[in-house]
Structures are given as structure tokens and as C-alpha cells.
Design an enzyme around this catalytic site. Structure first.
Site, PDB file in Angstrom:
ATOM      1  N   GLU A 288       4.643  61.269 -11.216  1.00 10.43           N
ATOM      2  CA  GLU A 288       4.841  62.414 -10.327  1.00 10.43           C
ATOM      3  C   GLU A 288       6.332  62.667 -10.110  1.00 10.43           C
ATOM      4  O   GLU A 288       7.101  61.737  -9.833  1.00 10.43           O
ATOM      5  CB  GLU A 288       4.155  62.123  -8.991  1.00 10.43           C
ATOM      6  CG  GLU A 288       4.360  63.163  -7.922  1.00 10.43           C
ATOM      7  CD  GLU A 288       3.794  62.722  -6.582  1.00 10.43           C
ATOM      8  OE1 GLU A 288       3.581  63.601  -5.724  1.00 10.43           O
ATOM      9  OE2 GLU A 288       3.565  61.509  -6.395  1.00 10.43           O
ATOM     10  N   LYS A 349      -1.253  70.230  -8.536  1.00  3.89           N
ATOM     11  CA  LYS A 349      -1.938  69.366  -7.559  1.00  3.89           C
ATOM     12  C   LYS A 349      -2.720  70.212  -6.563  1.00  3.89           C
ATOM     13  O   LYS A 349      -2.203  71.177  -5.993  1.00  3.89           O
ATOM     14  CB  LYS A 349      -0.919  68.489  -6.828  1.00  3.89           C
ATOM     15  CG  LYS A 349      -1.555  67.461  -5.902  1.00  3.89           C
ATOM     16  CD  LYS A 349      -0.485  66.558  -5.284  1.00  3.89           C
ATOM     17  CE  LYS A 349      -1.111  65.472  -4.419  1.00  3.89           C
ATOM     18  NZ  LYS A 349      -0.100  64.607  -3.792  1.00  3.89           N
ATOM     19  N   CYS A 399      -0.921  61.511  -7.483  1.00  3.75           N
ATOM     20  CA  CYS A 399      -0.778  60.656  -6.307  1.00  3.75           C
ATOM     21  C   CYS A 399      -2.119  60.450  -5.606  1.00  3.75           C
ATOM     22  O   CYS A 399      -3.071  60.015  -6.216  1.00  3.75           O
ATOM     23  CB  CYS A 399       0.276  61.228  -5.364  1.00  3.75           C
ATOM     24  SG  CYS A 399       0.940  59.990  -4.212  1.00  3.75           S
TER      25      CYS A 399
END
Length: 529
Positions: A288, A349, A399
Site C-alpha cells: 500500500e 480501496k 490494508c
């Protein structure tokens, strides 16, 4: 009125013992998710400790004496459990966010108290409605506990970190993951815990107890054999793919330097550029925000050279990078470069971190007290397509998105396009060298169990690892080292798991229906009596 259910329960204590037991049991629940102590158990989930700690809460609730007292005991248990689980949020807010230490500590406590209120409510409700029958009481407790876990995992965008089911990534209940997922595992664990809470030595002389134990063992053996056949094939060849060589990059850029133009930014740009230039793996995965700048902020030609590097040959790259602009907003994204992939693959995301990646309504004043770069992202869609490469369908998630199996499951509705490999790209350097690293590894392992797909983890500081479809960690880098992990991964295709099938269609609605249905039955039954 006198409750028959509690005739066998310990007498209500007027002293501090019940409160101390609830506090200690909550801390034990936190420790069960990833043992924080030294030795061979360090970082490991302890399934038996999770059940024992919840059973201890059950004993305390049985002797509470009133619904109000049960609520307060449940609240204390859950608060200590949650603070003991995600205390490391203090590091992100104070050490890296610049929030004053007292305010950061108060924020962690306030979050835990708020989320613990769900468990306080179900503790009070259990005291009021649980039937006298032990088996029924265990089911009602499990149903109510399930509702609290679901509420924590979905309401207010959800924060399910530390759900009890994650302690069972190893152990006998792991066989349930492919059928009912982490929340279903937590439901069964809660039922077993309440059964243990009401167990007496005299039960050993009762044939019904032995019959119930035999049925449980037979059910477990059947599920274990079913999972073995699904995973190993039981003589029929499973749809396993050829091994794919992978390189997972762990830049170990210090979090307090990561976005600094004079230190962390040039270090990241140089190190990741050199790594992707010279690796010969078929798939390279960088974590990330491995590139901590927007494309328009990069030196001209930087990203174009990377794209050119992977425009031909037999290699592909997944690269974490923020995208967007001031007018359209920003996204926390992954770009995928592969031969024939034009334009580059993109994943945005979807499930953002409150206060870190989006600002909840009425809380801008709080985020303005911290120094967190790019703290207000746009959301990507649920169920975005995978990157097709080398006969695999590689599905990235970013994440803590891998906490939300019901959202990852949206990609499994059509087995023909379902992921064959999942890839988690994280930066939990925000939380320092803490148990958060091991907790997140256990979360990824649970997703591998639920979907029976391997999970690649490329992180900034750890745990960078390869997890196979059996949830075994086959390769792992030491945390806080700047290294590349070279490994092999074997994708999995074919039929999807029962959990993937139903969660891709209905989300967590079946579990909500189970919990609410049992709770309603218990309430109506009490009204009749």
C-alpha cells in the site's frame, strides 16, 4: 422474581471479585487473538484461551443478580478486551499523528467503550431471556453474542478488528470457516463457552451429556472430512494451478519519514524502482502506497518506465499508489502492469479507515488535530474485477479491507471469474512494532480458510508473507527489515466454498437472521412464561 436458570449459578458476589474476573477475562480474550508474550507461542492465536475467557464471562453473568449488573459486567469485559486488542491505535494517533498523548489515550478508550456497549446490551438481554435448558441457554447466548459481533463489524462502517472467531484460525473450529465464516465460528465458540460455563462435575454421570458430546464429535469429524475432501480432493484431482513465482516487497520505510520529501519519499522511490527493475519473478507485489506520491507529483517518466518494464515479457506488477486530484478527489489504489494490459489495471480501496482515510460527519475537528497525509479518500466499488495474469485471477485488497470477508466475497459470485489468488497490500507501520502485525496475519489466514484461496501479503513493515489455501504461512519475512520475499504460490480455482457462495449473494444477512430469530424466540418464550 426468582430465575430458575440461575439456581445452579454461583451466588451473586457483592465484592470486587466479579469485576476483577470480567476485567481479566477481557484481557485474556485480547491475548487469545495473538499471544503477546515471549516464547514459541508469541504472535499465535490461542483458540482454547478464547473459549475459556468467554466461559469465565459466562460464569460471571450467571451470578450477576440483575440485568443492570450483567450489562456493566459485559461492558467491562468488552472494554478491556477491545482496549487490549487495539491499544496500538494510540501509536498512530500520538506518535505519527501528533495528537497529544492524553487525547490519544482517551480516543482509544472512547472507541472501546462505544463498541463495548453492544456487548453490554446483549449481556443484559441474555440475563433476562435465557431459558433454563442448558443447551437452549448456550444457543441464546451465542445468538446474542453473534448480534453484537455483527453490529460491531457493520454499523458505523464497521470496526471488527479482534472478533473472537479470529482466535480459531488454528484449532478444531477452523473446519467451520469454509461454511460459516469468522462470525459463524464465533457463534459456535460462544455456545461452547456458555456450555462450559454451566458445566458441573456431576454431568459426567449423565448419559445425555455423553450423548451430546458424541454428537458434537461426530459433527466435527464430518466437517473435517468434508473440508479435507474439498482441499485435498479425496482421490479426485483438485483444480490446482501451476506454481507461480512471486516477489513480495517490504520497503520498511519508517512511518514518520514515509511522506517526508527529504527522507522517506526519495528512499521509497529509489528502493522500489530498483526492486521492480531487476526481479525475475512472474508476479511482483509492492505494498500500500509503496509510491507515496500522486503520479503527477513524480519525476516525469518514472511511472512510464515502470509501465514499459512490464509491457512485454512474462512478468506483472501490482503497485500501491494514491491516485486522483483535488477536483475529482483521491483514492488509495493499486495499479497493475502486465503485458497486454492497456490501460493499466486499477483497483481502488472500498472500505476506508475512519479518521485515517475518511472523515466521519461531525469529526473534522478531530482529524484536524492530527497530521495524517491524504486523510479523505473516495471509495472504490465492491466486487471490482481481478487482474488476469499467467492463468490466474489475482484479487488485490488494501490494508484492513481483508477484515470484511463479506465484501471480498462479492468477487466469488461467479466461479468462472472468482479470484484464484488474493493479495493484501498493507502499511501498518502506523502501529509500530506491536501485536497488530500478528493480528493482521491471523485475519488474512482466516480469509484463506473461508475462501480456500492463497493470500499474498506485501507490507511496508510486516507481516509480508505467503499464505496457502490451507491457511498455512509457507514463507514470511522478518518484520522491520527492508527485503524482498521470493517464493512460489499455487492458485486455486474450481468450485467456491459454501461460505463464498452464500456470502456473495446475501452478505451477512443469514447470520443476522439466525441471531435475531433465536433472540426473538427467547423473548417470546419468556413472555409466555
Amino acid at each position: 422474581m426468582t430465575r430458575a436458570l440461575f439456581l445452579e449459578a454461583p451466588a451473586t458476589s457483592r465484592g470486587p471479585l466479579p469485576w476483577l474476573l470480567a476485567l481479566g477475562a477481557g484481557l485474556a480474550q485480547a491475548a487469545s487473538l495473538a499471544w503477546p508474550g515471549p516464547g514459541s507461542l508469541a504472535g499465535q492465536p490461542l483458540w482454547w484461551l478464547q473459549i475459556l475467557s468467554l466461559a469465565l464471562l459466562g460464569r460471571v453473568l450467571l451470578g450477576a443478580g440483575s440485568a443492570r449488573r450483567a450489562a456493566l459486567l459485559g461492558w467491562l469485559f468488552a472494554t478491556s478486551w477491545l482496549v487490549g486488542t487495539f491499544w496500538w491505535l494510540f501509536i498512530s494517533m500520538h506518535t505519527y499523528g501528533g495528537l497529544a498523548a492524553p487525547l490519544a489515550a482517551l480516543a482509544v478508550l472512547a472507541l472501546a467503550l462505544f463498541l463495548a456497549s453492544y456487548y453490554a446490551a446483549v449481556s443484559a438481554l441474555f440475563w433476562r431471556v435465557a431459558p433454563n435448558c442448558r443447551a437452549q441457554a448456550a444457543m441464546i447466548f451465542a445468538a446474542l453474542w453473534l448480534l453484537a459481533e455483527l453490529a460491531r463489524g457493520q454499523w458505523w462502517t464497521g470496526f471488527p478488528w479482534g472478533a473472537g472467531g479470529y482466535a480459531h484460525a488454528d484449532g478444531p473450529l477452523a473446519v467451520l470457516a469454509r461454511s460459516v465464516g469468522v462470525y459463524g465460528m464465533g457463534f459456535v465458540a460462544a455456545a461452547l463457552a456458555m456450555g462450559l460455563a454451566r458445566w458441573r462435575l456431576a454431568d459426567l454421570r449423565r448419559w445425555r451429556w455423553w450423548a451430546g458430546l458424541a454428537l458434537l464429535l461426530l459433527a466435527w469429524a464430518g466437517l473435517a472430512w468434508q473440508r479435507h475432501c474439498a482441499v485435498e480432493g479425496c482421490g479426485a484431482p483438485a483444480e490446482e494451478h501451476k506454481s507461480l513465482s512471486v516477489t513480495l516487497l517490504q520497503g520498511n520505510i519508517p512511518q514518520d519519514e514515509k511522506f517526508q520529501p527529504g527522507s522517506g519519499v526519495p528512499l521509497a522511490l529509489h528502493w522500489y524502482y530498483e526492486q521492480v527493475r531487476f526481479t525475475d519473478a512472474a508476479l511482483v507485489v509492492a505494498p500500500e502506497t509503496a509510491i507515496p506520491l500522486l503520479p503527477q507529483q513524480l519525476v516525469p517518466g518514472y511511472l512510464e518506465e515502470i509501465a514499459e518494464r512490464f509491457s512485454s515479457g512474462r512478468q506483472a506488477l501490482l503497485l500501491g499508489i494514491p491516485l486522483g486530484n483535488l477536483e475529482q478527489g483521491y483514492t488509495n489504489s493499486v495499479l497493475g502492469f502486465a503485458p497486454g494490459q492497456q490501460p493499466p489495471y486499477r483497483y481502488d480501496k472500498h472500505h476506508l479507515v475512519p479518521f485515517g482515510e475518511f472523515i466521519p460527519p461531525f469529526f473534522r475537528w478531530f482529524t484536524e488535530m492530527m497530521n495524517i497525509p491524504l486523510g479523505d479518500f473516495n471509495r472504490g466499488a465492491v466486487g471490482q474485477p481481478s487482474l488476469p495474469w499467467a492463468g490466474e485471477r489475482i484479487a488485490p485488497n488494501i490494508c484492513y479491507e481483508d477484515l470484511f470477508g463479506e465484501e471480498l466475497g462479492a468477487r466469488f459470485r461467479d466461479p468462472a471469474s472468482a479470484p484464484t489468488i488474493m493479495a493484501n497490500m498493507s502499511n501498518i507501520g502506523w502501529f509500530g512494532d506491536t501485536v497488530a502485525i500478528d493480528q493482521h496475519l491471523a485475519i488474512s489466514r482466516l480469509r484463506a480458510l473461508e475462501f480456500e484461496r492463497p493470500m499474498l501479503r506485501a507490507t511496508n513493515t510486516g507481516a509480508t508473507a505467503v499464505i496457502d489455501h490451507r491457511a498455512r504461512v509457507t514463507h514470511r519475512l522478518p518484520a522491520f527489515q527492508r527485503k524482498a520475499l521470493n517464493a512460489q504460490v499455487q492458485g486455486r480455482g474450481g468450485a467456491v466454498t459454501p461460505y463464498a457462495w452464500w456470502v456473495s449473494r446475501w452478505g451477512l444477512a443469514p447470520l443476522w437472521a439466525l441471531g435475531l430469530g433465536l433472540a426473538a424466540w427467547a423473548w417470546l418464550r419468556r413472555r409466555r412464561h
